[in-house]
Design a protein around this motif. Structure first.
Motif, PDB file in Angstrom:
ATOM      1  N   GLU A   1      -9.517  -6.037 -10.242  1.00 55.39           N
ATOM      2  CA  GLU A   1     -10.314  -4.884  -9.831  1.00 55.39           C
ATOM      3  C   GLU A   1      -9.629  -4.090  -8.720  1.00 55.39           C
ATOM      4  O   GLU A   1     -10.234  -3.224  -8.097  1.00 55.39           O
ATOM      5  CB  GLU A   1     -11.703  -5.352  -9.388  1.00 55.39           C
ATOM      6  CG  GLU A   1     -12.466  -6.065 -10.497  1.00 55.39           C
ATOM      7  CD  GLU A   1     -13.783  -6.678 -10.036  1.00 55.39           C
ATOM      8  OE1 GLU A   1     -14.208  -6.372  -8.897  1.00 55.39           O
ATOM      9  OE2 GLU A   1     -14.378  -7.447 -10.801  1.00 55.39           O
ATOM     10  N   ASN A   2      -8.344  -4.381  -8.497  1.00 55.99           N
ATOM     11  CA  ASN A   2      -7.596  -3.737  -7.408  1.00 55.99           C
ATOM     12  C   ASN A   2      -6.199  -3.333  -7.883  1.00 55.99           C
ATOM     13  O   ASN A   2      -5.231  -3.378  -7.131  1.00 55.99           O
ATOM     14  CB  ASN A   2      -7.481  -4.720  -6.223  1.00 55.99           C
ATOM     15  CG  ASN A   2      -6.945  -4.075  -4.963  1.00 55.99           C
ATOM     16  OD1 ASN A   2      -7.344  -2.974  -4.595  1.00 55.99           O
ATOM     17  ND2 ASN A   2      -6.047  -4.762  -4.276  1.00 55.99           N
ATOM     18  N   THR A   3      -6.078  -2.923  -9.139  1.00 55.89           N
ATOM     19  CA  THR A   3      -4.767  -2.628  -9.709  1.00 55.89           C
ATOM     20  C   THR A   3      -4.127  -1.411  -9.046  1.00 55.89           C
ATOM     21  O   THR A   3      -4.805  -0.585  -8.429  1.00 55.89           O
ATOM     22  CB  THR A   3      -4.873  -2.402 -11.222  1.00 55.89           C
ATOM     23  OG1 THR A   3      -5.851  -1.392 -11.482  1.00 55.89           O
ATOM     24  CG2 THR A   3      -5.275  -3.687 -11.923  1.00 55.89           C
ATOM     25  N   LEU A   4      -2.815  -1.305  -9.194  1.00 55.17           N
ATOM     26  CA  LEU A   4      -2.030  -0.316  -8.466  1.00 55.17           C
ATOM     27  C   LEU A   4      -2.341   1.117  -8.888  1.00 55.17           C
ATOM     28  O   LEU A   4      -2.578   1.398 -10.061  1.00 55.17           O
ATOM     29  CB  LEU A   4      -0.537  -0.574  -8.660  1.00 55.17           C
ATOM     30  CG  LEU A   4       0.000  -1.925  -8.194  1.00 55.17           C
ATOM     31  CD1 LEU A   4       1.518  -1.942  -8.294  1.00 55.17           C
ATOM     32  CD2 LEU A   4      -0.449  -2.256  -6.779  1.00 55.17           C
ATOM     33  N   GLN A   5      -2.301   2.000  -7.890  1.00 56.96           N
ATOM     34  CA  GLN A   5      -2.344   3.435  -8.094  1.00 56.96           C
ATOM     35  C   GLN A   5      -0.950   3.989  -7.796  1.00 56.96           C
ATOM     36  O   GLN A   5       0.018   3.244  -7.706  1.00 56.96           O
ATOM     37  CB  GLN A   5      -3.391   4.060  -7.157  1.00 56.96           C
ATOM     38  CG  GLN A   5      -4.793   3.510  -7.322  1.00 56.96           C
ATOM     39  CD  GLN A   5      -5.768   4.110  -6.333  1.00 56.96           C
ATOM     40  OE1 GLN A   5      -5.466   5.072  -5.618  1.00 56.96           O
ATOM     41  NE2 GLN A   5      -6.980   3.549  -6.280  1.00 56.96           N
ATOM     42  N   ALA A   6      -0.867   5.308  -7.624  1.00 57.00           N
ATOM     43  CA  ALA A   6       0.380   5.887  -7.134  1.00 57.00           C
ATOM     44  C   ALA A   6       0.590   5.435  -5.694  1.00 57.00           C
ATOM     45  O   ALA A   6      -0.376   5.207  -4.956  1.00 57.00           O
ATOM     46  CB  ALA A   6       0.320   7.410  -7.204  1.00 57.00           C
ATOM     47  N   PRO A   7       1.832   5.262  -5.252  1.00 52.52           N
ATOM     48  CA  PRO A   7       2.080   4.855  -3.865  1.00 52.52           C
ATOM     49  C   PRO A   7       1.427   5.818  -2.875  1.00 52.52           C
ATOM     50  O   PRO A   7       1.363   7.022  -3.106  1.00 52.52           O
ATOM     51  CB  PRO A   7       3.608   4.899  -3.756  1.00 52.52           C
ATOM     52  CG  PRO A   7       4.086   4.741  -5.159  1.00 52.52           C
ATOM     53  CD  PRO A   7       3.081   5.427  -6.019  1.00 52.52           C
ATOM     54  N   PHE A   8       0.960   5.274  -1.765  1.00 51.80           N
ATOM     55  CA  PHE A   8       0.274   6.078  -0.764  1.00 51.80           C
ATOM     56  C   PHE A   8       1.219   6.681   0.258  1.00 51.80           C
ATOM     57  O   PHE A   8       0.802   7.514   1.058  1.00 51.80           O
ATOM     58  CB  PHE A   8      -0.777   5.228  -0.042  1.00 51.80           C
ATOM     59  CG  PHE A   8      -2.001   4.960  -0.867  1.00 51.80           C
ATOM     60  CD1 PHE A   8      -3.153   5.695  -0.687  1.00 51.80           C
ATOM     61  CD2 PHE A   8      -1.998   3.961  -1.831  1.00 51.80           C
ATOM     62  CE1 PHE A   8      -4.291   5.454  -1.438  1.00 51.80           C
ATOM     63  CE2 PHE A   8      -3.130   3.702  -2.596  1.00 51.80           C
ATOM     64  CZ  PHE A   8      -4.269   4.456  -2.402  1.00 51.80           C
ATOM     65  N   GLY A   9       2.505   6.268   0.268  1.00 48.12           N
ATOM     66  CA  GLY A   9       3.394   6.763   1.312  1.00 48.12           C
ATOM     67  C   GLY A   9       4.766   7.183   0.844  1.00 48.12           C
ATOM     68  O   GLY A   9       5.679   7.332   1.659  1.00 48.12           O
ATOM     69  N   THR A  10       4.939   7.366  -0.456  1.00 47.22           N
ATOM     70  CA  THR A  10       6.240   7.791  -0.976  1.00 47.22           C
ATOM     71  C   THR A  10       6.039   8.398  -2.354  1.00 47.22           C
ATOM     72  O   THR A  10       5.022   8.151  -3.006  1.00 47.22           O
ATOM     73  CB  THR A  10       7.218   6.597  -1.066  1.00 47.22           C
ATOM     74  OG1 THR A  10       8.469   7.035  -1.595  1.00 47.22           O
ATOM     75  CG2 THR A  10       6.664   5.514  -1.967  1.00 47.22           C
TER      76      THR A  10
ATOM     77  N   HIS B   1       0.837  -1.201   0.000  1.00 44.75           N
ATOM     78  CA  HIS B   1       0.000   0.000   0.000  1.00 44.75           C
ATOM     79  C   HIS B   1       0.872   1.251   0.000  1.00 44.75           C
ATOM     80  O   HIS B   1       0.686   2.156  -0.822  1.00 44.75           O
ATOM     81  CB  HIS B   1      -0.898  -0.025   1.237  1.00 44.75           C
ATOM     82  CG  HIS B   1      -1.871   1.099   1.341  1.00 44.75           C
ATOM     83  ND1 HIS B   1      -2.947   1.259   0.484  1.00 44.75           N
ATOM     84  CD2 HIS B   1      -1.944   2.142   2.219  1.00 44.75           C
ATOM     85  CE1 HIS B   1      -3.633   2.328   0.827  1.00 44.75           C
ATOM     86  NE2 HIS B   1      -3.044   2.886   1.875  1.00 44.75           N
ATOM     87  N   SER B   2       1.840   1.296   0.893  1.00 39.12           N
ATOM     88  CA  SER B   2       2.680   2.482   1.050  1.00 39.12           C
ATOM     89  C   SER B   2       3.600   2.719  -0.137  1.00 39.12           C
ATOM     90  O   SER B   2       3.727   3.844  -0.625  1.00 39.12           O
ATOM     91  CB  SER B   2       3.535   2.358   2.319  1.00 39.12           C
ATOM     92  OG  SER B   2       2.732   2.291   3.468  1.00 39.12           O
ATOM     93  N   GLU B   3       4.255   1.642  -0.601  1.00 36.63           N
ATOM     94  CA  GLU B   3       5.330   1.802  -1.577  1.00 36.63           C
ATOM     95  C   GLU B   3       4.962   1.389  -3.003  1.00 36.63           C
ATOM     96  O   GLU B   3       5.664   1.761  -3.946  1.00 36.63           O
ATOM     97  CB  GLU B   3       6.556   1.021  -1.104  1.00 36.63           C
ATOM     98  CG  GLU B   3       7.091   1.499   0.245  1.00 36.63           C
ATOM     99  CD  GLU B   3       8.398   0.851   0.632  1.00 36.63           C
ATOM    100  OE1 GLU B   3       9.286   0.728  -0.232  1.00 36.63           O
ATOM    101  OE2 GLU B   3       8.534   0.435   1.809  1.00 36.63           O
TER     102      GLU B   3
ATOM    103  N   THR C   1       9.235   6.343   5.247  1.00 39.40           N
ATOM    104  CA  THR C   1       9.815   5.712   4.065  1.00 39.40           C
ATOM    105  C   THR C   1      10.949   6.557   3.524  1.00 39.40           C
ATOM    106  O   THR C   1      10.728   7.677   3.056  1.00 39.40           O
ATOM    107  CB  THR C   1       8.751   5.517   2.980  1.00 39.40           C
ATOM    108  OG1 THR C   1       7.628   4.844   3.551  1.00 39.40           O
ATOM    109  CG2 THR C   1       9.309   4.695   1.834  1.00 39.40           C
ATOM    110  N   ARG C   2      12.149   6.027   3.586  1.00 37.92           N
ATOM    111  CA  ARG C   2      13.303   6.732   3.047  1.00 37.92           C
ATOM    112  C   ARG C   2      13.343   6.601   1.528  1.00 37.92           C
ATOM    113  O   ARG C   2      12.703   5.694   0.972  1.00 37.92           O
ATOM    114  CB  ARG C   2      14.590   6.180   3.671  1.00 37.92           C
ATOM    115  CG  ARG C   2      14.816   4.721   3.351  1.00 37.92           C
ATOM    116  CD  ARG C   2      16.138   4.204   3.916  1.00 37.92           C
ATOM    117  NE  ARG C   2      16.127   4.046   5.342  1.00 37.92           N
ATOM    118  CZ  ARG C   2      15.724   2.941   5.978  1.00 37.92           C
ATOM    119  NH1 ARG C   2      15.262   1.907   5.291  1.00 37.92           N
ATOM    120  NH2 ARG C   2      15.754   2.850   7.283  1.00 37.92           N
ATOM    121  N   PRO C   3      14.069   7.453   0.819  1.00 30.28           N
ATOM    122  CA  PRO C   3      14.218   7.287  -0.630  1.00 30.28           C
ATOM    123  C   PRO C   3      14.786   5.908  -0.971  1.00 30.28           C
ATOM    124  O   PRO C   3      15.654   5.399  -0.262  1.00 30.28           O
ATOM    125  CB  PRO C   3      15.196   8.411  -1.017  1.00 30.28           C
ATOM    126  CG  PRO C   3      15.005   9.450   0.049  1.00 30.28           C
ATOM    127  CD  PRO C   3      14.753   8.674   1.312  1.00 30.28           C
TER     128      PRO C   3
END
Length: 306
Positions: free
Chosen positions: A279-288, A163-165, A207-209
């Protein structure tokens, strides 16, 4: 992509129901949405098995592969581990000591034999049934956990990282762990906290780079703190999966799981296949601001087995 408009949310995304890595101690957030999306008539799993997956967050599949299949797959994995020629430096992750292989990612891209495993009807049909849709490969990996040097995988929820990355929106994904060697109670088998998948636990740190460069070897960001792990273990208990080569375990993307180090001579080699709903494909990361490479979170949404 710019700065986040508020914590954990990037422009164009809805409010994040699972914010994490925002400082302070870990906390619990109730899971929204269902666990099982399909019905008994949709596939091979019975109503009792679907209910068990919903309740516990996992399902054991004894004898999922026969001995000939196991031998073929293990021979191929050992070939890849020894040579590394077909794998590449990014996909092959070494143990922290640099002396042995810890994991190989995106196995279907480096081996036709391992690709065949990801398309095995035993796993694909059950994944479709549980997730209620066609599925694609979000991630695949071989965890080698060699004898004497295989390190632990600390307690974590896969969904927290994905979810985050990676930008996985909801908990509509599952993993299959396929044993290519015997899993004893002393060589670092998979452990889960049954029922913990019904709660999202926020992770520590920020989350570090290019966080994955470190986390694949030794994860320290996004893991829960000790206090909440103690509460979860008291509440749910811990189940350890032992069994013979050819057995498999399917488990929900949000279940709390981990494994101990392997100081025995006996390697514990498992292939992990992550199926995500179409039906759950990736979006932009939520935490980085930077998503992980394709070999960690695939954006090739081609359905498996179609």
């Amino acid at each position: 992509m710019g700065e986040p408009t508020w914590a954990g949310v990037w422009p164009g995304q809805a409010t994040d129901p699972y914010p994490t890595r925002q400082g302070g101690p870990s906390r619990e957030i109730p899971r929204t949405g269902q666990v099982v999306f399909g019905k008994p008539e949709d596939g091979p799993l019975t109503e009792e098995e679907l209910d068990a997956f919903d309740r516990d967050g996992f399902l054991v599949l004894p004898n999922a592969l026969d001995q000939n299949e196991v031998t073929t797959l293990l021979t191929e994995l050992r070939r890849l581990t020894r040579s590394g020629d077909d794998v590449g430096t990014d996909r092959m992750i070494e143990e922290p000591d640099g002396r042995s292989v810890k994991s190989i990612y995106q196995v279907q891209a480096v081996s036709e034999i391992l690709r065949g495993l990801t398309e095995h009807s035993t796993f694909v049909d059950r994944a479709r049934q549980i997730l209620g849709s066609d599925v694609y490969l979000h991630q695949t990996r071989a965890n080698v956990k060699p004898g004497f040097t295989g390190t632990d995988f600390f307690w974590h929820s896969d969904f927290e990282t994905w979810h985050s990355e990676d930008g996985l929106p909801t908990m509509r994904a599952l993993s299959v762990s396929v044993s290519l060697t015997d899993n004893y109670d002393f060589n670092g088998p998979l452990m889960v906290m049954p029922g913990s998948h019904k709660t999202f636990v926020t992770g520590m740190g920020e989350t570090r780079p290019i966080n994955w460069k470190r986390s694949l070897r030794d994860q320290d960001v996004g893991v829960p703190d000790h206090a909440i792990l103690t509460e979860l273990a008291d509440r749910h208990g811990i189940r350890q999966f032992t069994g013979k080569a050819g057995d498999a375990v399917m488990f929900d993307c949000n279940i709390m799981h981990g494994s101990n180090a392997n100081i025995t001579p006996f390697a514990r080699s498992n292939i992990f296949i992550v199926y995500n709903s179409m039906e759950n494909t990736l979006q932009a990361p939520f935490g980085t601001q930077s998503q992980r490479p394709e070999y960690l979170g695939s954006r090739n949404f081609a359905p498996v087995g179609r």
